[in-house]
Design a protein around this motif. Sequence first.
Motif, mmCIF file in Angstrom:
data_model
loop_
_atom_site.group_PDB
_atom_site.id
_atom_site.type_symbol
_atom_site.label_atom_id
_atom_site.label_comp_id
_atom_site.label_asym_id
_atom_site.label_seq_id
_atom_site.Cartn_x
_atom_site.Cartn_y
_atom_site.Cartn_z
ATOM 1 N N SER A 1 0.833 -1.202 0.000
ATOM 2 C CA SER A 1 0.000 0.000 0.000
ATOM 3 C C SER A 1 0.861 1.242 0.000
ATOM 4 C CB SER A 1 -0.890 0.033 1.236
ATOM 5 O OG SER A 1 -1.689 -1.095 1.258
ATOM 6 N N ASP B 1 -5.786 -0.706 -4.551
ATOM 7 C CA ASP B 1 -5.140 -1.254 -3.356
ATOM 8 C C ASP B 1 -6.068 -2.255 -2.696
ATOM 9 O OD1 ASP B 1 -3.673 -1.832 -1.186
ATOM 10 O OD2 ASP B 1 -3.619 0.200 -0.350
ATOM 11 N N GLU B 2 -5.828 -3.503 -2.910
ATOM 12 C CA GLU B 2 -6.655 -4.565 -2.336
ATOM 13 C C GLU B 2 -8.127 -4.298 -2.634
ATOM 14 O OE1 GLU B 2 -5.261 -7.041 -0.342
ATOM 15 O OE2 GLU B 2 -3.457 -6.186 0.561
#
Lengths: 345, 338, 512, 323, 296
Positions: free
Chosen positions: D55, D179-180
């Motif tokens: 991240s 991000d995820e």
Amino acid sequence: MQTTEKQKTDKQNSADTMIDVKGLSVNFYTQRGVVKAVRNLSFSIPNGKTLALVGESGCGKSVTAHSINQLLPVPPGKIVSGEIWFKGEDLLKKSEKEMQKIRGEKISMIFQEPMTSLNPVFSVGKQIADVFLTHHALSKAEAWERAVELLNLVKIPSPAKRAESYPHQLSGGMRQRAMIAMALASPDPGLMIADEPTTALDVTIQAQILDLMVSLQQRIGMSLLLITHDMGVVAETADHVVVMYAGRKVEEGDVFSLFREPSHPYTLGLMNSLPSNEKYRGAVRLEAIPGTVPDLLSIGEGCPFMNRCRYATEICGKEFPDETRLSEDHSAWCHNLSAVKESKE
Amino acid sequence: MGKYILKRLGLLIPTLLGVITLVFFMIALSPGDPARVMLGERASAEQLAKLRADMGLDRPLHEQYFSYLGRIAHLDLGKSITTGRPVVEEVLELFPATMELAFFAMLIASVAGIIIGVISATRRNTMVDYVSMVGALFGVSMPVFWLGLVLIMIFSVFFDLFPTGGRMNVRYYMDTITNFYLIDSLIAVFKTGDWHYLGSALKHLILPSVALGTIPLAIIARTTRSSMLEVLKQDYVKTARAAGIPERKVVYRYALKNALLPIITVIGIQFGLLLSGAILTETIFAWPGIGKWIYHSISARDYPAVQGGIIVISTVFVLINLLVDILYSVVNPKVRLK
Amino acid sequence: GGEQEAASSAGGDGKMGGTLVFARSGDSVGLDPARETDGESFYGATAVFDNLVEFVPGKTEVRPALAESWEVADDNLSVTFNLRKGVKFHDGTDFTADAVVFTFERQFKEDHPYYDLGPWKYWGYMDMSNIVDAVVAVDDYTVRFDLKKPEAPFLANLAMDFAGIVSPAAVEKLGEDFKNNPVGTGPFKFVEWRKDDAIIFERNEGYWADDVYLDRLILRVIPDATARWLALQKGEVDVIDFPSAQDLQAMKNDPNVKVLQQEGLNVGYLAFNTSKKPFDNKLVRQALNYAINKEEIITAVYGSAGTPAKNPLPPTMWSYNDDIKDYPYDPAKAKQLLAQAGFPNGFSTQLWAMPVARPYNPNARKIAEIMQAQFAEIGVDAEIVSYEWGTYLDKTDNLEHDMAMLGWTGDNGDPDNFLWVLLSAPAAEPPAGNIAAWKNAEFTALIKEAKETMDQARRTELYEKAQVVFKEEAPWLPIAHSVVSVPMKNSVQGFHIYPTGKRVFRGVWIEK
Amino acid sequence: MSGDTVLNADRLHTVFEVKSQHQEKALLRAVNDVSLTISEGDVLGVVGESGCGKSTLGRTILRLEEKAAGDVLYRGTDIFSLHHKEMKQYRKKMQMIFQDPSSSLNPRKKVISLLKQPYKIHKTGSDAEIQERVESLMQEVGLNPRHQRRFPHQFSGGQRQRIGIARALALNPEFIVCDEAVSALDVSVQAQILNLLLDLQQKHKLTYMFISHDLSVVEFISTRIMVMYLGKIVELADKVELMANPLHPYTKTLFAAYPVNDPAKRDQKKRVVMGDVPSPINPPSGCHFHPRCPYKMPICEEKYPEITEAAPGHQVACHLFNK
Amino acid sequence: MNESLVQNGNIIEVKDPTPFQESLHNLKQNRAAVAGLVIIALFLLVGIFAPLLSPKSPYDQIIADRTLPPFSPGYFLGTDDLGRDMLSRLMYGARISMVIGVVSVGIAMGFGMLIGVTSGYIGGLYDKIVMRLIDIMLAFPYILLTIVIVAVLGPSLFNAMVAIGISQIPRYARLVRASVLAEKENDYVTAERSLGASPFSLMFLSILPNCLAPVSVQATLGVGEAILSSAALSFLGLGAQPPTPEWGLMIASSREFITNAWWIVTFPGLATLFAVLGFNLFGDGLRDILDPKLRD
Ligand SMILES: Nc1ncnc2c1ncn2[C@@H]1O[C@H](COP(=O)(O)OP(=O)(O)OP(=O)(O)O)[C@@H](O)[C@H]1O
Ligand SMILES: Nc1ncnc2c1ncn2[C@@H]1O[C@H](COP(=O)(O)OP(=O)(O)OP(=O)(O)O)[C@@H](O)[C@H]1O
Ligand SMILES: [Mg+2]
Ligand SMILES: [Mg+2]
């Protein structure tokens, strides 16, 4: 692994069934209305076997687990019907005192969050030793010794030193090992309930923990109720699988046939949703299930999956289907199984 | 640990410097001057001028400020303008009284508050819970001075159980050594074998402590309850229950120790507040404490006394916070200091 | 209880012994009487120190004490005292003429080694530097005071607390700490001072007179008046100071308690700032006098602890002009006068009230509330203003107020101590004692003449006339003279109220 | 691996100052000497265990975190050298989709104002125009425009993620860091979102950096894959190449750890996983992976291996391949 | 998420309440909060309509009628020591107390939130300095701080409100700062930042509204505390000045009547107690409602 109603009655006292849940329904009486979290759920686990309970978030997996050892928050929760036979006794008829004896002594439990499941103000060794002290006639020193032994058993390096550590000083994986050790501190471990024991862990750690659980289970010979939403975990560890959707059991079966022949539209969709599915090699789109899980507050008597189901027919909205046995160890609850089967071919 | 404490003690200095500066300028800015207060209705202009000069009040403010700082640096709190006695001396005489009162009040409040809170939390939504929590709400809503008067009327005048005020029956000529009467009276008991002193000291302590302790008691009871409820919902409590630990043990050992963390903080804050909150109680119960004294010093514009008193109270306040943090770390291994 | 106590005869057995606890409202500031100005400090000092002369119990007359006799020189410019022999200070040193010289010289000789322990406030208040020229030890037991001018009240001044004789040895030994550990020749020895709590004294066994009966005397602090009364009811204390007017009736009804009462030597007043409009107008001032119902103020605030005032002098003071008739309560008349003065619809102004209780006025702010309501009836809209005490004095001194309450307690029983300080034209310059800023030539001339006349009859005549002028011109609204009340257990005997506010415990005994 | 270079990170470092257990300050190298290039139309998948800096890397590339050293070039422009105003223009081109659909949407704002915000910030268009655009945007990501007056919590997780995607798309960006983006979702919903992301990529010619800890997701969506361990790149290659031929021991370990969705294969599986992830505050000396590495050599404890090209377009940082 | 699901009556639509409706619903469920609200409303109404409701003027003195006990003819709750009607004074007192609460808390909250938001968001040196100052204010005991401030400003009701307001700033500052620090971690902040939102709009339009729940609880409780503090200041002669019918002042100026005219002291005390109780009950309930952690 027989789970039809008839057979269960025959089997309820059978010596090789560890736990037998029959027609369990659990409601939550909340301010917004009644949440029917689990409805008419039945399953049983033979001695020494692993049953995986899978389903999407909120489908009632944890509620089922908590119903077994009666740790549901009451109120708002309430078991409205059903029986839970454990070693020939109905747990729902037990008093809180009697349950206290059974919890930890015969049924142990591991929770999802290793971060919050250990008491932050006591050392890990002490927490395990406390369980020993509760269930065995031991001195404090002996209990501590046994705790260290268990930590060794779950492969925590330098266990004697680690026993003195506080939870926050351990990594997630070690904490989960400690939790397992605590679950093993019971004198007569018959059933271990593991509620998403690896969801919060990294894959490399998850692999270690799963290996550990499988090897321990085989060694001790206890039954395992494994709750997860990860099909991969199921495939690697379970003997038998129960698929839940919105509080209902929609399919169950032996792990091999279930993965080979997923039959309920939901199970099928679930498998198809996995990007790792062989058929997606080189593909640019997944076959997703449209829509989302319904709100358990607003759900009627019909099949809860119908509004996402492309096979749904009129009947689906009216009543929940009866069991259809696909093979000896494999059943599904769907009105339109034949249509599903057809479209697969 | 030692290093940490030293660091915290180091922080004390800038904080106190800030407090001193704040007090100095606030009092300097406030109208009215001490010379006038001292001399009263009859002062002549020359007398006033002379006294002001004597006290250094005619010098520019910054000069006064720096010379004050200079003296503080030498641990000299100066002399009280009204009484001419060293401030340190007066503080040493009065502060123990306040400490004793605050400490005893806090003791009552903590013990009773925690017990009530735990009982309420474990019997959530029962009659016991409702009654204690409504009671606690009344407790925090009470004007202290009014409560003090009411307590005197009921327990002192009507039932004649306690004296109306003071620290000890003045007819007992007890030697005061520490100025903590409980300690002094114990010494007296030791020396003379006479329990009257201790009895009298305790009897005098009770009503003011109850008056002073009511609000903290209520706050602690409420904090304990919500903290307990919060903890009882935690996963580790579920774990303990799932491991078959008996409920009593789960509540009183597993949960309470965790629940104590916020309570310790609250006790610390409340203790600090009591030190100054005692002003009203001290007035009503004729308790010779520092709160009342500072208050009078403020109205008399007795700069050195106010400064000295506030420095002492603030120091103790900060020290108590430090103590609380240390205690906190003892209970909470997460912040335990090596 | 309730009746006034008959003076009990001194001497006799069965009186000795016991502890007396006297509850008062505040702690002493210091116990060196020459340094302090507040009554609470004097309470403690009086027990420890003797003066050359002292007031007759309950009177303003003076009688011998440490001085057995004295002679005034023919020119009135010196007084020679013959001292009592064989008297010892509490520290065991002998009382001699040197001690007398020491006591006074430290208060005015700037090169005296202990002059710096001052400020010697009362010396200044009484203007002693302009009266006393020198104090001379003629021999061990004879002391002569040389005066700068003839001063009739001089002897009375020496009976005041600031003139208490201190032990030079003790002052030398303790220095600044003397004020916390006083040593005199008085009836009681200082034992211990617990700040804000109690001061403890014990009987001076070798006292030169034989009317000290109490084994111990304890002056205890109980700030709240009602709490003092409760403590008395419960027997925790024997005598209480400044009872709340509201409780007086209950005290009188209590069979175990008696209340001694005497009019105090004081006056509480509302001064109109005559240097400001509209108070420069006599009619306005008179109107405001007519507008106030003093009876109501007395009822509501003083209760039986005060009497309405019509003159600037208290009635116990000689030359008090009782023929003067007060302005009656007459709002109609007040309105009419206002209209006449050009304010038919009244006006807006400020009414200043002290923030603290004073002997002459227990609750100025409550009085202000009543006045405010009564002024409102004649159309005068008065805003109540109060400052912190020091500021209040400063601002009134600087004549920043419109109307302000204040008052005065006499020190030595002379009318001059009231009229000159509070109402003369010279006193109207800031910082003004005369906060009415009242500069009346006729009045000032009268009291100036009285001040310089030695003949008491003539002085009385002049002062009486002055009071007539005062009444007509109405620079003040005199409010009340307080009545000092001292409630005590029935068993307490021999207690006297002194007009000057002293609390004397010599001669007090406890009936067993 | 198609067109021009969109983004180029050169020896990028991101450092956090953190308090260690004993209240002492310590430096945490969340991103440690990372160089990478993303070309137009690429989907760069980033995998690694929790805390390895995925991240942070994504945020630093978007200048949402301050760098400690190195450069980030967006189409050749050093974005860290830009002033606030200039940066604002670049922000339109680079966007982010977050992991947690509930925390990435302001709970006090209705969908409509959430989606209008990008336009408001950049002052594009009249109210009516904005309204229109927002509605078409909602439709595009599969949200019913009739729900525009709802608050985020009134949507399901998948729908919330769609709102996040719509917001990221609002300003027509070229480059999106995901991000995820699907980690918090149930598999059935995850599949929907993955489909949506792929559709949008094709339609708008987007370039993605796709962060995930789930190998199967990354494998499915990426064109290239990068493996991170404790702030560093350990391996970076074309997807097909990497999956077929993982070189770094950590990559192998990681791949082996993923469970396979086939019970029939479970007994054949051989695991090589061991040990815990070390703390990033105090990483092991030399190669960070050496304590867990089955192929550990003496040099691994001493020196961090240079990143080398083991095969064409296949970078790896391991002494085994350092000749 | 509902309407597409409605089919054959299997799924019954449950309309999602707005956050406001939900809070309102939760509020109704919370008996303590409702009781608190009722008390507050009662005092507010009495305060607002005091001129209409009160039987007499709160200032009219009839010395002849002084210290009449409750239920005396014409004086329902009796009279005070100056013969003023207790009931009327208490009613006007309600008005004053409400103003005190609102003004003090307004000052404290306004400045506290400003300080808290900026220092929490900006951080760094600014945060360090600001927090140091707050620490200093906190090291300075609360009541003493108010007393000293009043000493500077001079005793009056308004100054007392200002002093109480200033003394209460630190708690709001800290509370908001803590919330901001927690809120800042949320991705919605990053998301808006990545869209190019200005720090101002992030601080005040995005983050702050999300920190209001604990602030509103604190503010409600703070009103009660402000009423108490102002009563205490008046009791010490530093607050309201006579003849203002402020409750604390009423207690203070009639303290000596406790033995012989209990009602003069008791009623203002009870009025204070119940007004404060109302705010505490409501604040407590509000906490339960807004703090989902404590919710069932
Ligand atoms: N204490 C509670 N009060 C009200 N509803 C509850 C409570 N606990 C659980 N539920 C409801 O019961 C349903 C089932 O919850 P459960 O925790 O069993 O889900 P789960 O399958 O374990 O999901 P997850 O994978 O997210 O853990 C959910 O819809 C939830 O909303
Ligand atoms: N603002 C911050 N302050 C201090 N440390 C931070 C901060 N943000 C991240 N870190 C630390 O930097 C390291 C990398 O964090 P990062 O969030 O980039 O990891 P990640 O790979 O995204 O992990 P995850 O899979 O858990 O999201 C972690 O150890 C984290 O604790
Ligand atoms: Mg669950
Ligand atoms: Mg991350």
